[in-house]
Design a protein around this motif. Sequence first.
Motif, PDB file in Angstrom:
ATOM      1  N   ALA A 138       0.837  -1.212   0.000  1.00 26.00           N
ATOM      2  CA  ALA A 138       0.000   0.000   0.000  1.00 26.00           C
ATOM      3  C   ALA A 138       0.866   1.253   0.000  1.00 26.00           C
ATOM      4  O   ALA A 138       0.599   2.210  -0.744  1.00 26.00           O
ATOM      5  N   ALA A 139       1.904   1.272   0.828  1.00 24.38           N
ATOM      6  CA  ALA A 139       2.791   2.435   0.878  1.00 24.38           C
ATOM      7  C   ALA A 139       3.482   2.656  -0.463  1.00 24.38           C
ATOM      8  O   ALA A 139       3.674   3.797  -0.904  1.00 24.38           O
ATOM      9  N   LYS A 149      -7.956   6.661 -10.461  1.00 23.07           N
ATOM     10  CA  LYS A 149      -7.854   5.912 -11.709  1.00 23.07           C
ATOM     11  C   LYS A 149      -8.757   4.685 -11.658  1.00 23.07           C
ATOM     12  O   LYS A 149      -8.856   4.010 -10.626  1.00 23.07           O
ATOM     13  N   THR A 150      -9.423   4.384 -12.782  1.00 23.13           N
ATOM     14  CA  THR A 150     -10.325   3.232 -12.850  1.00 23.13           C
ATOM     15  C   THR A 150      -9.575   2.009 -13.354  1.00 23.13           C
ATOM     16  O   THR A 150      -8.816   2.070 -14.338  1.00 23.13           O
ATOM     17  N   VAL A 175      -8.536   2.872  -7.873  1.00 26.00           N
ATOM     18  CA  VAL A 175      -7.374   2.480  -7.081  1.00 26.00           C
ATOM     19  C   VAL A 175      -7.692   2.639  -5.600  1.00 26.00           C
ATOM     20  O   VAL A 175      -7.253   1.833  -4.768  1.00 26.00           O
ATOM     21  N   ARG A 176      -8.499   3.639  -5.258  1.00 22.35           N
ATOM     22  CA  ARG A 176      -8.911   3.822  -3.871  1.00 22.35           C
ATOM     23  C   ARG A 176      -9.684   2.600  -3.369  1.00 22.35           C
ATOM     24  O   ARG A 176      -9.475   2.122  -2.251  1.00 22.35           O
ATOM     25  N   ASP A 177     -10.607   2.079  -4.206  1.00 28.51           N
ATOM     26  CA  ASP A 177     -11.342   0.862  -3.836  1.00 28.51           C
ATOM     27  C   ASP A 177     -10.376  -0.287  -3.557  1.00 28.51           C
ATOM     28  O   ASP A 177     -10.516  -1.014  -2.572  1.00 28.51           O
ATOM     29  N   ASP A 189      -6.973 -10.482  -4.221  1.00 35.38           N
ATOM     30  CA  ASP A 189      -7.345 -10.052  -5.566  1.00 35.38           C
ATOM     31  C   ASP A 189      -7.002  -8.576  -5.758  1.00 35.38           C
ATOM     32  O   ASP A 189      -6.562  -8.163  -6.839  1.00 35.38           O
ATOM     33  N   CYS A 190      -7.167  -7.774  -4.710  1.00 39.37           N
ATOM     34  CA  CYS A 190      -6.778  -6.365  -4.793  1.00 39.37           C
ATOM     35  C   CYS A 190      -5.264  -6.235  -4.954  1.00 39.37           C
ATOM     36  O   CYS A 190      -4.785  -5.375  -5.703  1.00 39.37           O
TER      37      CYS A 190
END
Length: 413
Positions: A138-139, A149-150, A175-177, A189-190
């Motif tokens: 994440a960092a 971005k989608t 990307v936030r999701d 999966d993320c």
Amino acid sequence: MSSSYARKVATLLTAGLVAVALALPGGVAHADPGFVPAPHADTAGCPHKQHTPPAVDTSEAVAPGATTPTPLPVATPAVGGEALAGCDVVADPAAGPLPANLTSAGWLIADLDSGDVIAAKDPHGRYRPASTIKVLLAATALDELDLEKTVTGTVEDYQTEGDSCGIGPGGTYTVRDLLTGLVMVSGNDCAKAIARELGGHDATLAKMNAKAAALGAKDTRAASPSGLDAAGMSTSPYDEALIFRHAMGDDTFRQMISLPIYEFPGFPPLADVPRDKPHPGYTMGTSNSLLRDGYPGMLGGKTGYTDDALKTFVGAVERDGRTLVVVQMYGVNQLDNLYSDQAVRMLDYGFAAPAGTSVGTLVDAQSSEHADTHATSHQDDAAPHWAAWALVAFAVVALVAAGVLLRRRRPRG
């Protein structure tokens, strides 16, 4: 055997066993007589100084013709201070009795703001991170990716092994999701989708490891973006705290990992499933039980588990103007829940310790090339001490005396 004689033998045996327990490095008298230490928790002999514990399955087998990664070099002097070079418990006696009944082989308690390490066990021992490595992913992603971005889900995302958020082929996600699902429910999966956005599996690992090196996390090597076991995977309690401290300095990460719930998008019907219906979005709930259950001051945390890593956790709590981070590695549930009860005892100990208590330091990124020598006056708890040897001697005498009494009372044929 008479009752008075039995009491004498029992007293001698008990005294000997208690003395042995207290004389062992890091020995703690446990209030619960039913407590049985985890068989892997003895680290006084430094079994994980270079290598992670032995794998229990084939998840780290390399492909035919490939080379097994060599262990990372052991930093000398130890990053964070020489007192952290030992493999057993290191703590300031002035901070009071250590938390009881901890089952993790490696653990650490530190002040997130000052960087002071309050207490630790095998702080630089090499362990597998499991999904706590997602904090490093994440960092790394927050440095590079546009949150709005989608990203379109793929079949590969949908078929990812392990915990998932529910990405489906043709679904659209920001990307936030993806980052929120990554840190909230440990979505593998993320992790796969984020790695694709970072340039693919190998490029992502290179970026994650460069990030770890820049932070001074010298025990860390990411071998999979998600934390699934893979050859060469390694980190330590110290590095976990160091990486989490850095991540919590990012407002976006701090907000994401603090969320108890989040609305995660759905995806369209699966093309290869006849008459399949749309898969609607759903309310995603955090996997951090301390946050989910409303533990006071919980800012957020990341859980992890694989068969080889066992249970891992890193999380932070704010109380009375102080913020502490705790790390647990290579742990199992024995009597208590690793993610909650044991973490709470560690936090209670840390907050009860006087401000400024320190046996080492979480280094800042800019000084990571130079190990902090703060608190070198603290002795490694694994080192011999005259009081410990005196207790051992007493234990031996007590046990021998008990044996003599038993021999004298043995019926002769």
